[in-house]
Design an enzyme around this catalytic site. Structure first.
Site, PDB file in Angstrom:
ATOM      1  CE1 TYR A 162      -3.543   2.692   0.519  1.00 29.93           C
ATOM      2  CE2 TYR A 162      -2.259   3.347   2.440  1.00 29.93           C
ATOM      3  CZ  TYR A 162      -3.275   3.598   1.536  1.00 29.93           C
ATOM      4  OH  TYR A 162      -4.005   4.753   1.637  1.00 29.93           O
ATOM      5  CE  LYS A 191      -2.463   7.104  -1.342  1.00 30.50           C
ATOM      6  NZ  LYS A 191      -3.570   7.812  -2.032  1.00 30.50           N
TER       7      LYS A 191
END
Length: 327
Positions: A153, A157
């Site tokens: 994640y 990002k």
């Protein structure tokens, strides 16, 4: 570089201007849309499908991952916003391919579309402090902290943030990234720790039984802010002279996660048996990758955006519970 009113979005509407919120029907997007509306902006939300209930703003149905980039360009040319906010994407807790498509590919496509516009809106990319990865206890994340994400994640990002900042350096996008700490408040993400606790408390309330919570050891101390403070930070970033920069958004203080869970249980009034069990003893594995201590230096956000966290987390927990219980 200062842009005149025409190049920043054409004729202003709704007093303050027009904002397009990508992913505006999601948890973060809903609060961002409300914050801009409160400041007098004409808000246009864009998502694959409309939110349930009354629409808080004008809505455009568009799949930003599968639609041709030309369609994204056409949508933005029609709206002629002063500001575009990217609050779209599937949260952590979903599969890596889904996160990569909905977070990174989507961002790259939006950046490409922005570069083709006949005007230059401010673009605010909503990032996360998970892009930095674990930090040393007692050492707040600052502007010079090197991003070293510890999981998919954060890595995905970070790649999206870097795409926006690279485009800003190249002069094709008037872009800024706001990296949010943990957020809590009405609509808390279901995949988060507090979201899971809320779900179990609500289930027990409906069934008239005690809630059984078995959680991984709640050792962490994290920087948390109210989601509505986070939304205000996005509005501030849309107005500030911060092109080509990432700004960390947080309170600068840590809160024991155990305290938040206990406060949420107390707010609910649901009888609860809470057990903290280590994964080695059969307890759940925490999906987080931010380490046991995390806080940001709040100074740059105050200096560059004129923003600071103002709301009490107890109110955020109460409002979240009240909203969910009413539904």
């Amino acid at each position: 570089m200062e842009a005149d009113e025409e190049s920043r979005g054409g004729e202003r509407r709704g007093g303050a201007g027009t904002v397009v919120v990508l992913g505006g029907t999601g948890w973060v997007g809903r609060h961002v849309s409300a914050a801009f509306a409160a400041e007098g902006y004409d808000v246009v939300t864009v998502a694959r499908s409309a939110a349930r209930g009354p629409a808080p703003a004008r809505f455009v149905a568009l799949d930003l991952v599968t639609a041709p980039v030309e369609e994204i360009v056409a949508m933005l040319e029609a709206a002629r916003p002063d500001v575009v906010v990217n609050a779209a994407g599937q949260p952590w807790g979903t599969s890596e391919p889904v996160m990569r498509t909905s977070l990174l590919v989507l961002t790259e496509r939006v950046v490409a579309a922005l570069g083709r516009l006949s005007f230059r809106p401010r673009f605010v990319q909503i990032g996360t402090v998970m892009e930095y990865g674990p930090t040393s206890p007692g050492l707040p994340i600052g502007e010079d902290t090197e991003p070293r994400p510890a999981g998919p994640y954060g890595e995905i990002k970070l790649a999206g943030s870097r795409a926006v900042l690279a485009a800003a350096r190249a002069g094709t996008v008037d872009g800024v990234v706001v990296r949010l700490v943990n957020v809590v408040g009405p609509g808390t993400a279901a995949a988060s720790l507090l979201g899971r606790v809320l779900d179990r408390l609500l289930t027990a309330r409906r069934e008239g039984s005690a809630a059984e919570l078995v959680l991984a050891p709640l050792r962490a101390e994290r920087d948390y802010i109210d989601i509505r403070d986070a939304a205000d930070a996005v509005v501030a970033a849309a107005r500030a002279d911060v092109t080509g920069r990432a700004v960390n958004i947080g309170s600068g203080t840590t809160v024991p996660v155990r305290r938040l869970v206990q406060q949420l249980i107390a707010t609910s009034g649901v009888e609860t048996r809470l057990e903290e069990r280590d994964p080695a003893a059969g307890g759940p594995v925490s999906p987080g990758a931010g380490g046991d201590w995390l806080a940001v230096d709040p100074g740059p956000a105050r200096l560059r955006l004129g923003w600071k966290a103002r709301r009490d987390l107890r109110d955020a927990l109460r409002d979240d519970w009240t909203e969910r219980a009413a539904r």
